[in-house]
Design a protein around this motif. Sequence first.
Motif, PDB file in Angstrom:
ATOM      1  N   VAL A  10      26.057 -10.266 -57.578  1.00 51.12           N
ATOM      2  CA  VAL A  10      24.692 -10.627 -57.189  1.00 51.12           C
ATOM      3  C   VAL A  10      23.876 -10.797 -58.464  1.00 51.12           C
ATOM      4  O   VAL A  10      23.954  -9.976 -59.379  1.00 51.12           O
ATOM      5  CB  VAL A  10      24.072  -9.544 -56.283  1.00 51.12           C
ATOM      6  N   PHE A  11      23.097 -11.857 -58.520  1.00 52.71           N
ATOM      7  CA  PHE A  11      22.250 -12.165 -59.674  1.00 52.71           C
ATOM      8  C   PHE A  11      20.789 -12.240 -59.245  1.00 52.71           C
ATOM      9  O   PHE A  11      20.491 -12.566 -58.103  1.00 52.71           O
ATOM     10  CB  PHE A  11      22.619 -13.530 -60.273  1.00 52.71           C
ATOM     11  N   THR A  12      19.903 -11.992 -60.190  1.00 55.28           N
ATOM     12  CA  THR A  12      18.492 -12.288 -59.983  1.00 55.28           C
ATOM     13  C   THR A  12      18.088 -13.476 -60.848  1.00 55.28           C
ATOM     14  O   THR A  12      17.035 -14.052 -60.658  1.00 55.28           O
ATOM     15  CB  THR A  12      17.602 -11.076 -60.323  1.00 55.28           C
ATOM     16  N   ASN A  13      18.949 -13.849 -61.780  1.00 56.13           N
ATOM     17  CA  ASN A  13      18.707 -14.967 -62.684  1.00 56.13           C
ATOM     18  C   ASN A  13      19.641 -16.123 -62.291  1.00 56.13           C
ATOM     19  O   ASN A  13      20.862 -15.996 -62.384  1.00 56.13           O
ATOM     20  CB  ASN A  13      18.980 -14.509 -64.125  1.00 56.13           C
ATOM     21  N   ALA A  14      19.049 -17.231 -61.874  1.00 57.08           N
ATOM     22  CA  ALA A  14      19.841 -18.376 -61.404  1.00 57.08           C
ATOM     23  C   ALA A  14      20.735 -18.951 -62.502  1.00 57.08           C
ATOM     24  O   ALA A  14      21.870 -19.351 -62.231  1.00 57.08           O
ATOM     25  CB  ALA A  14      18.916 -19.458 -60.868  1.00 57.08           C
ATOM     26  N   LEU A  15      20.254 -18.963 -63.733  1.00 59.22           N
ATOM     27  CA  LEU A  15      21.046 -19.517 -64.829  1.00 59.22           C
ATOM     28  C   LEU A  15      22.307 -18.691 -65.070  1.00 59.22           C
ATOM     29  O   LEU A  15      23.394 -19.247 -65.259  1.00 59.22           O
ATOM     30  CB  LEU A  15      20.209 -19.587 -66.105  1.00 59.22           C
ATOM     31  N   GLN A  16      22.194 -17.378 -65.043  1.00 64.56           N
ATOM     32  CA  GLN A  16      23.372 -16.521 -65.192  1.00 64.56           C
ATOM     33  C   GLN A  16      24.392 -16.814 -64.099  1.00 64.56           C
ATOM     34  O   GLN A  16      25.590 -16.894 -64.357  1.00 64.56           O
ATOM     35  CB  GLN A  16      22.985 -15.045 -65.125  1.00 64.56           C
ATOM     36  N   GLY A  17      23.908 -16.943 -62.884  1.00 65.34           N
ATOM     37  CA  GLY A  17      24.799 -17.249 -61.763  1.00 65.34           C
ATOM     38  C   GLY A  17      25.522 -18.561 -61.953  1.00 65.34           C
ATOM     39  O   GLY A  17      26.733 -18.663 -61.705  1.00 65.34           O
ATOM     40  N   GLU A  18      24.811 -19.582 -62.400  1.00 67.95           N
ATOM     41  CA  GLU A  18      25.424 -20.894 -62.623  1.00 67.95           C
ATOM     42  C   GLU A  18      26.469 -20.846 -63.729  1.00 67.95           C
ATOM     43  O   GLU A  18      27.523 -21.486 -63.627  1.00 67.95           O
ATOM     44  CB  GLU A  18      24.353 -21.940 -62.964  1.00 67.95           C
ATOM     45  N   ILE A  19      26.201 -20.083 -64.783  1.00 63.72           N
ATOM     46  CA  ILE A  19      27.155 -19.982 -65.892  1.00 63.72           C
ATOM     47  C   ILE A  19      28.454 -19.336 -65.418  1.00 63.72           C
ATOM     48  O   ILE A  19      29.552 -19.835 -65.700  1.00 63.72           O
ATOM     49  CB  ILE A  19      26.534 -19.200 -67.066  1.00 63.72           C
ATOM     50  N   ILE A  20      28.346 -18.236 -64.687  1.00 66.84           N
ATOM     51  CA  ILE A  20      29.536 -17.543 -64.196  1.00 66.84           C
ATOM     52  C   ILE A  20      30.279 -18.414 -63.188  1.00 66.84           C
ATOM     53  O   ILE A  20      31.508 -18.528 -63.225  1.00 66.84           O
ATOM     54  CB  ILE A  20      29.172 -16.175 -63.582  1.00 66.84           C
ATOM     55  N   LYS A  21      29.543 -19.057 -62.295  1.00 71.29           N
ATOM     56  CA  LYS A  21      30.185 -19.941 -61.308  1.00 71.29           C
ATOM     57  C   LYS A  21      30.955 -21.054 -62.011  1.00 71.29           C
ATOM     58  O   LYS A  21      32.103 -21.342 -61.667  1.00 71.29           O
ATOM     59  CB  LYS A  21      29.147 -20.545 -60.373  1.00 71.29           C
ATOM     60  N   GLN A  22      30.341 -21.677 -63.008  1.00 68.68           N
ATOM     61  CA  GLN A  22      30.999 -22.768 -63.720  1.00 68.68           C
ATOM     62  C   GLN A  22      32.257 -22.282 -64.437  1.00 68.68           C
ATOM     63  O   GLN A  22      33.273 -22.970 -64.449  1.00 68.68           O
ATOM     64  CB  GLN A  22      30.029 -23.407 -64.723  1.00 68.68           C
ATOM     65  N   TYR A  41       8.121 -18.018 -55.379  1.00 70.42           N
ATOM     66  CA  TYR A  41       7.892 -16.893 -56.289  1.00 70.42           C
ATOM     67  C   TYR A  41       9.155 -16.399 -56.988  1.00 70.42           C
ATOM     68  O   TYR A  41       9.091 -15.530 -57.834  1.00 70.42           O
ATOM     69  CB  TYR A  41       7.237 -15.741 -55.527  1.00 70.42           C
ATOM     70  N   HIS A  42      10.293 -16.932 -56.646  1.00 67.53           N
ATOM     71  CA  HIS A  42      11.581 -16.619 -57.284  1.00 67.53           C
ATOM     72  C   HIS A  42      11.940 -15.138 -57.263  1.00 67.53           C
ATOM     73  O   HIS A  42      12.492 -14.621 -58.221  1.00 67.53           O
ATOM     74  CB  HIS A  42      11.627 -17.170 -58.710  1.00 67.53           C
ATOM     75  N   PHE A  43      11.603 -14.453 -56.185  1.00 65.42           N
ATOM     76  CA  PHE A  43      12.111 -13.098 -56.011  1.00 65.42           C
ATOM     77  C   PHE A  43      13.225 -13.157 -54.986  1.00 65.42           C
ATOM     78  O   PHE A  43      13.305 -14.071 -54.187  1.00 65.42           O
ATOM     79  CB  PHE A  43      11.012 -12.107 -55.604  1.00 65.42           C
ATOM     80  N   GLY A  44      14.112 -12.210 -55.050  1.00 66.17           N
ATOM     81  CA  GLY A  44      15.281 -12.207 -54.191  1.00 66.17           C
ATOM     82  C   GLY A  44      16.541 -12.306 -55.037  1.00 66.17           C
ATOM     83  O   GLY A  44      16.490 -12.115 -56.255  1.00 66.17           O
ATOM     84  N   VAL A  45      17.649 -12.594 -54.406  1.00 67.91           N
ATOM     85  CA  VAL A  45      18.927 -12.576 -55.111  1.00 67.91           C
ATOM     86  C   VAL A  45      19.698 -13.876 -54.914  1.00 67.91           C
ATOM     87  O   VAL A  45      19.427 -14.654 -54.008  1.00 67.91           O
ATOM     88  CB  VAL A  45      19.811 -11.394 -54.645  1.00 67.91           C
ATOM     89  N   ILE A  46      20.666 -14.052 -55.798  1.00 70.27           N
ATOM     90  CA  ILE A  46      21.607 -15.164 -55.723  1.00 70.27           C
ATOM     91  C   ILE A  46      22.996 -14.534 -55.657  1.00 70.27           C
ATOM     92  O   ILE A  46      23.363 -13.751 -56.533  1.00 70.27           O
ATOM     93  CB  ILE A  46      21.478 -16.080 -56.946  1.00 70.27           C
ATOM     94  N   GLU A  47      23.733 -14.831 -54.603  1.00 71.39           N
ATOM     95  CA  GLU A  47      25.036 -14.210 -54.383  1.00 71.39           C
ATOM     96  C   GLU A  47      26.153 -15.169 -54.785  1.00 71.39           C
ATOM     97  O   GLU A  47      26.099 -16.354 -54.478  1.00 71.39           O
ATOM     98  CB  GLU A  47      25.186 -13.822 -52.912  1.00 71.39           C
ATOM     99  N   LEU A  48      27.153 -14.615 -55.459  1.00 68.93           N
ATOM    100  CA  LEU A  48      28.321 -15.390 -55.877  1.00 68.93           C
ATOM    101  C   LEU A  48      29.501 -15.034 -54.984  1.00 68.93           C
ATOM    102  O   LEU A  48      29.850 -13.856 -54.852  1.00 68.93           O
ATOM    103  CB  LEU A  48      28.666 -15.090 -57.337  1.00 68.93           C
ATOM    104  N   TYR A  49      30.080 -16.043 -54.369  1.00 66.25           N
ATOM    105  CA  TYR A  49      31.231 -15.874 -53.483  1.00 66.25           C
ATOM    106  C   TYR A  49      32.431 -16.623 -54.046  1.00 66.25           C
ATOM    107  O   TYR A  49      32.283 -17.704 -54.617  1.00 66.25           O
ATOM    108  CB  TYR A  49      30.924 -16.442 -52.090  1.00 66.25           C
TER     109      TYR A  49
END
Length: 74
Positions: A10-22, A41-49
Amino acid sequence: MNPNWTKIKVFTNALQGEIIKQMLVENNIPAVLLNKQDSSYHFGVIELYVDNEHVLEATALMDSFNDEEITHED
């Protein structure tokens, strides 16, 4: 989410999530980001599956990436 996919991070930073996904995709591991952040407001999470067949491989790859990142910061 499809039962054939497992949330591995789980990420809170979209860029980190995109880097790991890539990184995973480049290593032939199917990966999907599910953005649950509020668009204003960019609060919440980004989940990696990743698909269930690649969970162990994906977590090992992420661990090696994190270890490499830590050693380069010294």
